[in-house]
Scaffold this active site. Structure first.
Site, PDB file in Angstrom:
ATOM      1  N   HIS A 176      -6.428   1.215  -2.524  1.00  0.00           N
ATOM      2  CA  HIS A 176      -5.136   1.133  -1.838  1.00  0.00           C
ATOM      3  C   HIS A 176      -5.004  -0.200  -1.090  1.00  0.00           C
ATOM      4  CE1 HIS A 176      -1.814   3.066   0.687  1.00  0.00           C
ATOM      5  NE2 HIS A 176      -2.079   1.949   1.351  1.00  0.00           N
ATOM      6  N   GLU A 177      -6.059  -0.559  -0.323  1.00  0.00           N
ATOM      7  CA  GLU A 177      -5.987  -1.792   0.475  1.00  0.00           C
ATOM      8  C   GLU A 177      -6.028  -3.027  -0.416  1.00  0.00           C
ATOM      9  OE1 GLU A 177      -4.997  -1.356   3.359  1.00  0.00           O
ATOM     10  OE2 GLU A 177      -5.511   0.767   3.452  1.00  0.00           O
ATOM     11  N   HIS A 214      -2.668  -3.921  -1.736  1.00  0.00           N
ATOM     12  CA  HIS A 214      -1.783  -4.634  -0.808  1.00  0.00           C
ATOM     13  C   HIS A 214      -1.926  -6.153  -0.975  1.00  0.00           C
ATOM     14  CE1 HIS A 214       0.195  -1.622   1.614  1.00  0.00           C
ATOM     15  NE2 HIS A 214      -0.932  -1.007   1.927  1.00  0.00           N
ATOM     16  N   GLY A 221      -6.982   2.478   6.883  1.00  0.00           N
ATOM     17  CA  GLY A 221      -7.153   1.113   6.395  1.00  0.00           C
ATOM     18  C   GLY A 221      -5.931   0.285   6.738  1.00  0.00           C
ATOM     19  N   CYS A 230       0.468   5.488   3.947  1.00  0.00           N
ATOM     20  CA  CYS A 230       0.384   4.038   4.170  1.00  0.00           C
ATOM     21  C   CYS A 230       1.096   3.735   5.477  1.00  0.00           C
ATOM     22  CB  CYS A 230       1.058   3.307   3.013  1.00  0.00           C
ATOM     23  SG  CYS A 230       1.054   1.517   3.187  1.00  0.00           S
ATOM     24  N   LEU A 231       0.483   2.913   6.328  1.00  0.00           N
ATOM     25  CA  LEU A 231       1.094   2.580   7.613  1.00  0.00           C
ATOM     26  C   LEU A 231       2.414   1.823   7.433  1.00  0.00           C
ATOM     27  CD1 LEU A 231      -2.100   1.606   9.646  1.00  0.00           C
ATOM     28  CD2 LEU A 231      -0.784   3.735   9.791  1.00  0.00           C
ATOM     29  N   GLN A 273       0.070  -6.446   5.679  1.00  0.00           N
ATOM     30  CA  GLN A 273       0.786  -5.435   6.469  1.00  0.00           C
ATOM     31  C   GLN A 273       1.048  -5.890   7.895  1.00  0.00           C
ATOM     32  OE1 GLN A 273      -2.023  -2.077   5.230  1.00  0.00           O
ATOM     33  NE2 GLN A 273      -0.082  -1.014   5.517  1.00  0.00           N
TER      34      GLN A 273
HETATM   35 NI    NI Z   1      -1.082   0.869   2.812  1.00  0.00          NI
END
Ligand code: NI
Length: 191
Positions: free
Chosen positions: A144-145, A148, A47, A102-103, A52
């Site tokens: 999670h997304e 953000h 995701g 997480c990226l 991000q």
């Molecule tokens: Ni993340």
């Protein structure tokens, strides 16, 4: 199409409350979504949220690969999906610790408490509704997304920091444990 630069934890854009999208079908939003999907795939992520990639708007993309879906009836594999202006509702009392990365926190993962079942909704770039009632990995990645978009990173959800580490170390420990179990099974087999 372009691969976008991903903000890492510590960059202030990740702590902002993202803005609603006025026109989900606008050409610049379509371009952003297309680039976010390309970036997610390039980074082998599950995701990616717009903050991000340094855009503080309420948009995220995600996918549920077959090897990540839990097999639950409401956690099937899902292809690349965009959710704009999402709303989310956590359902029931069932909260489970599930591993996630997480990226924006490269190289690390942790066990994070997440609601097992949620309902969510939003729209895509054609203003068509997306979402539904889901469980497991699908529910976890959406939580999670969504976080953000409110400036929340997964460590801010953690309760047990003993289950937080570098991917390589955690994989090594898991491999050692698997080898020990295998060795014990072989020893039992020779008796
Ligand atoms: Ni993340």
């Amino acid at each position: 199409m372009a691969i976008l630069k991903i903000a890492r934890m510590g960059h202030p854009v990740l702590l902002q409350h993202a803005e609603q999208v006025e026109n989900p079908g606008a050409p610049e939003i379509r371009q952003l979504v297309s680039d976010m999907i390309e970036t997610m795939i390039d980074a082998t992520g599950a995701g990616l949220a717009a903050p991000q990639v340094h855009v503080s708007k309420r948009i995220f993309v995600f996918r549920v690969n077959a090897n990540r879906a839990t097999g639950d009836a409401e956690d099937r594999p899902v292809g690349n999906t965009v959710v704009i202006n999402p709303e989310i509702e956590l359902l029931g009392e069932d909260v489970r610790l599930r591993w996630e990365g997480c990226l924006s926190i490269p190289g690390l993962r942790a066990a994070v408490p997440r609601a097992w079942r949620i309902r969510y909704k939003g729209v895509d770039c054609d203003n068509q509704p997306v979402g539904g009632e889901v469980t497991g990995f699908h529910a976890g990645v959406v939580q999670h997304e969504y976080d953000h978009l409110d400036g929340i990173m997964y460590p801010m959800r953690m309760t047990d920091f003993s289950q937080f580490g570098f991917n390589e170390e955690l994989a090594r420990v898991a491999a050692e444990q698997a080898a020990a179990i295998q060795a014990a099974a072989e020893q039992t087999g020779t008796r």
